[in-house]
Write a protein that holds these residues in place. Sequence first.
Motif, short mmCIF file in Angstrom:
data_model
loop_
_atom_site.label_atom_id
_atom_site.label_comp_id
_atom_site.label_asym_id
_atom_site.label_seq_id
_atom_site.Cartn_x
_atom_site.Cartn_y
_atom_site.Cartn_z
N ILE A 6 0.86 -1.17 0.00
CA ILE A 6 0.00 0.00 0.00
C ILE A 6 0.90 1.23 0.00
O ILE A 6 1.78 1.36 0.86
N ALA A 8 0.99 5.26 0.30
CA ALA A 8 0.22 6.41 0.74
C ALA A 8 0.41 7.59 -0.20
O ALA A 8 1.48 7.74 -0.80
N SER A 17 -2.67 3.32 9.63
CA SER A 17 -3.96 3.63 9.02
C SER A 17 -4.69 2.32 8.77
O SER A 17 -4.11 1.40 8.17
N LEU A 34 -9.30 -4.70 3.14
CA LEU A 34 -8.87 -3.31 3.35
C LEU A 34 -8.56 -2.57 2.05
O LEU A 34 -8.53 -1.35 2.02
N TRP A 37 -10.89 0.24 0.71
CA TRP A 37 -10.85 1.42 1.57
C TRP A 37 -9.65 2.29 1.22
O TRP A 37 -9.76 3.50 1.05
N PHE A 38 -8.47 1.65 1.09
CA PHE A 38 -7.27 2.41 0.76
C PHE A 38 -7.38 3.06 -0.62
O PHE A 38 -7.03 4.23 -0.79
N LYS A 41 -9.40 6.13 -0.60
CA LYS A 41 -8.74 7.24 0.09
C LYS A 41 -7.54 7.78 -0.69
O LYS A 41 -6.82 8.65 -0.21
N TYR A 43 -4.88 5.94 -1.92
CA TYR A 43 -3.65 5.14 -1.82
C TYR A 43 -3.52 4.28 -3.08
O TYR A 43 -4.50 3.96 -3.73
N VAL A 45 -2.46 0.57 -4.50
CA VAL A 45 -2.37 -0.80 -4.00
C VAL A 45 -1.69 -1.64 -5.06
O VAL A 45 -2.08 -1.62 -6.22
#
Length: 107
Positions: A6, A8, A17, A34, A37-38, A41, A43, A45
């Motif tokens: 992940i 950021a 997080s 997860l 969700w990342f 936001k 991020y 992946v």
Amino acid sequence: MANYKIIAPNKSYTGISASVTFCNGVGYTENKKLLEWFIDKGYRVIDESEVNQIPLDNIEKDKIDQLEDMTTEELMLYAEEVGVDIGKTKTKEGILKKIKEAEGLGE
């Protein structure tokens, strides 16, 4: 089980997080639940099990092509989102150069 990297939006983020520990903007998880969700936001992946299957040169070329297709305004927004300091540069070429240097592209 797959391991996911992940990344950021803030390359210097160090902390936790959604239960994932980050150091310098990078964290790892095996929890597939997860990922959405990342992504939502902002991020990035990366499925580590697929990394070795794709030539890195192709990934880098695709990224450079995407950046070069962006407008000056889009590049400025992208730089801000990923934390690249473009200084006083306002030209597309200058901003693109700063982003490529910060992301290690085209070296």
